[in-house]
Every structure is written in C-alpha cells, then in structure tokens.
Design a protein around this motif. Structure first.
Motif, PDB file in Angstrom:
ATOM      1  N   LYS A 145       5.964  -3.470  -0.728  1.00 39.39           N
ATOM      2  CA  LYS A 145       5.530  -2.638   0.381  1.00 39.39           C
ATOM      3  C   LYS A 145       6.016  -1.198   0.192  1.00 39.39           C
ATOM      4  O   LYS A 145       7.154  -0.961  -0.177  1.00 39.39           O
ATOM      5  CB  LYS A 145       6.065  -3.177   1.713  1.00 39.39           C
ATOM      6  CG  LYS A 145       5.359  -4.433   2.205  1.00 39.39           C
ATOM      7  CD  LYS A 145       5.915  -4.874   3.549  1.00 39.39           C
ATOM      8  CE  LYS A 145       5.192  -6.133   4.040  1.00 39.39           C
ATOM      9  NZ  LYS A 145       5.759  -6.630   5.314  1.00 39.39           N
ATOM     10  N   GLY A 146       5.117  -0.263   0.459  1.00 38.74           N
ATOM     11  CA  GLY A 146       5.479   1.142   0.383  1.00 38.74           C
ATOM     12  C   GLY A 146       5.542   1.716  -1.010  1.00 38.74           C
ATOM     13  O   GLY A 146       5.883   2.895  -1.178  1.00 38.74           O
ATOM     14  N   SER A 147       5.210   0.929  -2.031  1.00 34.60           N
ATOM     15  CA  SER A 147       5.275   1.406  -3.411  1.00 34.60           C
ATOM     16  C   SER A 147       3.923   1.927  -3.857  1.00 34.60           C
ATOM     17  O   SER A 147       2.903   1.721  -3.204  1.00 34.60           O
ATOM     18  CB  SER A 147       5.736   0.288  -4.352  1.00 34.60           C
ATOM     19  OG  SER A 147       4.741  -0.720  -4.446  1.00 34.60           O
ATOM     20  N   CYS A 148       3.917   2.612  -4.994  1.00 37.33           N
ATOM     21  CA  CYS A 148       2.681   2.999  -5.663  1.00 37.33           C
ATOM     22  C   CYS A 148       2.618   2.217  -6.967  1.00 37.33           C
ATOM     23  O   CYS A 148       3.466   2.403  -7.845  1.00 37.33           O
ATOM     24  CB  CYS A 148       2.627   4.502  -5.918  1.00 37.33           C
ATOM     25  SG  CYS A 148       1.039   5.066  -6.595  1.00 37.33           S
TER      26      CYS A 148
ATOM     27  N   ALA B  79      -7.175  12.608   8.196  1.00 33.25           N
ATOM     28  CA  ALA B  79      -7.789  12.498   6.876  1.00 33.25           C
ATOM     29  C   ALA B  79      -8.270  13.846   6.373  1.00 33.25           C
ATOM     30  O   ALA B  79      -8.100  14.188   5.191  1.00 33.25           O
ATOM     31  CB  ALA B  79      -8.958  11.507   6.931  1.00 33.25           C
ATOM     32  N   VAL B  80      -8.857  14.644   7.251  1.00 37.05           N
ATOM     33  CA  VAL B  80      -9.341  15.974   6.876  1.00 37.05           C
ATOM     34  C   VAL B  80      -8.184  16.866   6.461  1.00 37.05           C
ATOM     35  O   VAL B  80      -8.265  17.612   5.469  1.00 37.05           O
ATOM     36  CB  VAL B  80     -10.137  16.602   8.040  1.00 37.05           C
ATOM     37  CG1 VAL B  80     -10.408  18.087   7.780  1.00 37.05           C
ATOM     38  CG2 VAL B  80     -11.448  15.858   8.237  1.00 37.05           C
ATOM     39  N   GLU B  81      -7.075  16.783   7.190  1.00 38.17           N
ATOM     40  CA  GLU B  81      -5.911  17.607   6.855  1.00 38.17           C
ATOM     41  C   GLU B  81      -5.304  17.185   5.519  1.00 38.17           C
ATOM     42  O   GLU B  81      -5.013  18.029   4.662  1.00 38.17           O
ATOM     43  CB  GLU B  81      -4.857  17.499   7.956  1.00 38.17           C
ATOM     44  CG  GLU B  81      -3.622  18.346   7.682  1.00 38.17           C
ATOM     45  CD  GLU B  81      -2.584  18.252   8.787  1.00 38.17           C
ATOM     46  OE1 GLU B  81      -1.530  18.895   8.651  1.00 38.17           O
ATOM     47  OE2 GLU B  81      -2.824  17.524   9.776  1.00 38.17           O
TER      48      GLU B  81
ATOM     49  N   VAL C 297      -2.060  11.994  -2.381  1.00 36.15           N
ATOM     50  CA  VAL C 297      -1.612  10.614  -2.609  1.00 36.15           C
ATOM     51  C   VAL C 297      -0.104  10.493  -2.380  1.00 36.15           C
ATOM     52  O   VAL C 297       0.370   9.545  -1.747  1.00 36.15           O
ATOM     53  CB  VAL C 297      -1.989  10.147  -4.028  1.00 36.15           C
ATOM     54  CG1 VAL C 297      -1.377   8.779  -4.336  1.00 36.15           C
ATOM     55  CG2 VAL C 297      -3.507  10.088  -4.186  1.00 36.15           C
ATOM     56  N   ALA C 298       0.652  11.463  -2.882  1.00 26.53           N
ATOM     57  CA  ALA C 298       2.103  11.444  -2.679  1.00 26.53           C
ATOM     58  C   ALA C 298       2.440  11.524  -1.195  1.00 26.53           C
ATOM     59  O   ALA C 298       3.358  10.844  -0.717  1.00 26.53           O
ATOM     60  CB  ALA C 298       2.750  12.593  -3.445  1.00 26.53           C
ATOM     61  N   ALA C 299       1.703  12.355  -0.440  1.00 21.89           N
ATOM     62  CA  ALA C 299       1.940  12.472   0.998  1.00 21.89           C
ATOM     63  C   ALA C 299       1.606  11.172   1.724  1.00 21.89           C
ATOM     64  O   ALA C 299       2.335  10.750   2.635  1.00 21.89           O
ATOM     65  CB  ALA C 299       1.114  13.627   1.566  1.00 21.89           C
ATOM     66  N   ILE C 300       0.519  10.533   1.331  1.00 21.50           N
ATOM     67  CA  ILE C 300       0.128   9.253   1.938  1.00 21.50           C
ATOM     68  C   ILE C 300       1.194   8.195   1.671  1.00 21.50           C
ATOM     69  O   ILE C 300       1.577   7.428   2.564  1.00 21.50           O
ATOM     70  CB  ILE C 300      -1.234   8.792   1.378  1.00 21.50           C
ATOM     71  CG1 ILE C 300      -2.338   9.757   1.802  1.00 21.50           C
ATOM     72  CG2 ILE C 300      -1.557   7.371   1.830  1.00 21.50           C
ATOM     73  CD1 ILE C 300      -3.599   9.631   0.989  1.00 21.50           C
TER      74      ILE C 300
ATOM     75  N   GLY D  64       4.556   5.453   4.132  1.00 24.42           N
ATOM     76  CA  GLY D  64       4.818   4.022   4.044  1.00 24.42           C
ATOM     77  C   GLY D  64       3.631   3.202   3.595  1.00 24.42           C
ATOM     78  O   GLY D  64       3.730   1.977   3.476  1.00 24.42           O
ATOM     79  N   THR D  65       2.497   3.865   3.339  1.00 30.07           N
ATOM     80  CA  THR D  65       1.316   3.152   2.853  1.00 30.07           C
ATOM     81  C   THR D  65       1.550   2.641   1.439  1.00 30.07           C
ATOM     82  O   THR D  65       2.069   3.355   0.588  1.00 30.07           O
ATOM     83  CB  THR D  65       0.090   4.089   2.855  1.00 30.07           C
ATOM     84  OG1 THR D  65      -0.101   4.598   4.180  1.00 30.07           O
ATOM     85  CG2 THR D  65      -1.159   3.367   2.390  1.00 30.07           C
TER      86      THR D  65
END
Length: 324
Positions: A41-44, A131-133, A190-193, A197-198
């Motif tokens: 969880k929370g990893s890339c 999402a737009v931001e 992607v780093a911000a997402i 915790g995604t």
C-alpha cells in the motif's frame, strides 16, 4: 534479486496476485503464465518488460476490465473473481492508448467520465478540480482534445483516471511519445499522487522514470516473471567496482587525457566510469579532479544503470516464439 516479502509486513498489501494465468482464445500459448507478486500500500510498483511481454493484459486484469479465470487477484482485500465491481471502483487506469473523445473539450471529457463513474455533482466538481490542478490542465479545459499537443493528451488521459479518486492507479506508458517538458510534468504529477497515499503500478520504457518513481520492480517477459525486487537491488547489481562521475563542465583535451590514462571510460563529454574497488579509491578520483580544477556534479559508487540490468535480464530470457 532479493524477493520482497509476500505479506508486506503487518499491513495487508494493496494488491496480491497468485498463480495468475491468462490465455486468449486460439492463442498458441498463454499471455500470462503463473504470475505471482504483491504490491505494498502506498508504494509505486514498476512493471517492466518488452512489447508483447504481457503487461497490458496484466493491467486489464488488475484494474477489473477482465475477470481472471485461473489464479487470483485481490485488490484492497477484494477478489477480482468474486467482487469485480469493487475492484473496478477502487481502480483508475490511464492506458497507453488515449481514452477520451477527441471532438469534446477537456471539460466535456471530464464531465462525461464523471458520469460514467456515477459521481454525484458535489463530488465530481471537487475531484475534477483536483485532477485539473495535478495535471496542469487549467488553461486548456475549453479546447477540443483533438487540438491538444501530445503532452496535453497524456495529461488529460491521467486526469480522467484520477476522477474516481482511485486507491490504486495503473499507468501504462503515461509519457510515451511526448517531449521532455511534458514528461517532467507527468512524472511530477505521479510523485504528487503517490504522496497522497495512492498505490501506483507504473510501466515505462524510460528507465530513469522508473528509478526516480518506483520502490520495487517486476520484470515480465513472454508472459512470465523473470525477476522482481526492490529497486535498490537492481541499481547496485553487477558493477560494484566502478565510480560513475558526471562533471560540471566538459574537460579540455589535456584534462581528458590525464583521466583516460588513469582508466576513465567516457560515455559522453562530461560523463565517465572509473575503476574504484573501494571507497578509498573513489576518494583518490575526487582528489584528482580537484587537482585538475574539475568539479563533480554527480558521483555514484557501486551502482549500475537499471537499463543495463534490465536488458541483460530480458536477453537471458529471450524467446523466439509467438509474442504474448
């Protein structure tokens, strides 16, 4: 490579894949064969492999587009075989192909897909704004998507995948075919997402992106896992006796010749690999640079490029048969 713990510690993993096999009708061999791995969880999690390796098939099964027939996939505790609707609700997918309507504006596309996700008006306005931001689309929402640049199209693809605020986000070649600036915008997004915790499953042929974003990687070839483990294991593999140096400026001919005489192997006008069997030897290289009036902008010891390790692994597992 060191295999990651199957349990992911005390916390249940975001994704568990167990003995997954998938064969398309009339195919001579499975597209996927006995695939097993976990994603924390929370990893890339980097999913790597050449074209035809089975990555897109795996993405369609993980995200709930297809229901597994043999083997098991569990996403946030929900089985893809028995609870496919829950798996879909938890997932967001930005596919390699553009998944929007070119004749619609950015706003109209997001509005349409918010309806497809069955979001209520209060929720979708907030989620669209987020999402737009994140994807930096604010100045382009009233333009038709067909008029977008390649980079903007990739960003719209990503924004649509974020609308349902997925617990797990699948990104299939999210930066393919775009310029360096747009690639940076997307990788920053992607780093911000990930920081929210995604959990992210990421596939790319750009190894520098994988190194910058991923904690673990899984390499697939011909429908099978050939290697998996923490990214650090791959970065440190195969080259323990060299220091990799990038200079702040290109050396002149005399400086370059002195470094060459010491064993420097140049990869371009500012980068070279140098033999250094110990950290003491690495210090000697830095002292030599200082004496020559050269400054090291980057120094890596005991690491090899992920790209080289990746190519070696898939070459060792090459198969001349039909691609999966």
């Amino acid at each position: 490579m060191t295999e990651p713990a199957e349990t992911g510690g005390k916390t249940a993993p975001a994704i568990e894949v167990s003995h997954l096999t998938w064969r398309y009708p009339r195919a001579s061999r499975p597209a996927l064969s006995d695939i097993s791995f976990t994603v924390r969880k929370g990893s890339c999690f980097g999913l790597l492999g050449p074209n035809g390796a089975g990555k897109s098939t795996l993405f369609s099964l993980l995200s709930g587009i297809r229901r597994p027939r043999q083997g098991e996939i569990t996403v946030m505790g929900h089985s893809a075989r028995t609870s496919l609707a829950q798996v879909r609700a938890l997932s967001g997918l930005a596919p390699q192909d553009f998944a929007f309507y070119p004749a619609l504006t950015g706003f109209e596309n997001l509005d349409f897909f918010a309806g497809a996700y069955a979001l209520d008006k209060a929720s979708w306005k907030d989620r669209m704004a987020e999402a737009v931001e994140i994807c930096q689309l604010g100045d382009h929402m009233n333009k038709r998507a067909e008029a977008y640049s390649g980079g903007l199209k990739r960003r719209l693809n990503l924004a649509i995948a974020l609308l349902n605020k997925p617990a797990v986000l699948y990104l299939d070649e999210p930066t393919v075919g775009i310029d360096a600036r747009s690639r940076r915008t997307i990788t920053d997004a992607v780093a911000a997402i990930r920081r929210t915790g995604t959990t992210i499953v990421y596939t790319s042929h750009y190894m520098e992106e994988v190194e910058a974003l991923c904690d673990e990687i899984c390499i697939v070839n011909n429908g099978r896992i050939v290697s998996r483990g923490p990214i650090a294991d791959y970065q440190q593999a195969g080259d323990p006796g060299h220091v990799h140096i990038r200079l702040a400026r290109a050396p002149d001919a005399g400086e370059r010749e002195k470094l060459f005489a010491m064993g420097a192997q140049w990869s371009d006008d500012r980068r070279f690999d140098a033999p250094a069997g110990s950290t003491l030897k690495m210090g000697e290289w830095l002292e030599t640079l200082g004496a020559l009036g050269l400054e090291a902008a980057q120094v890596r010891y005991g690491e090899s490029r992920l790209e080289k390790v990746y190519i070696d692994l898939i070459s060792d597992n090459a198969d001349d048969g039909e691609a999966a």
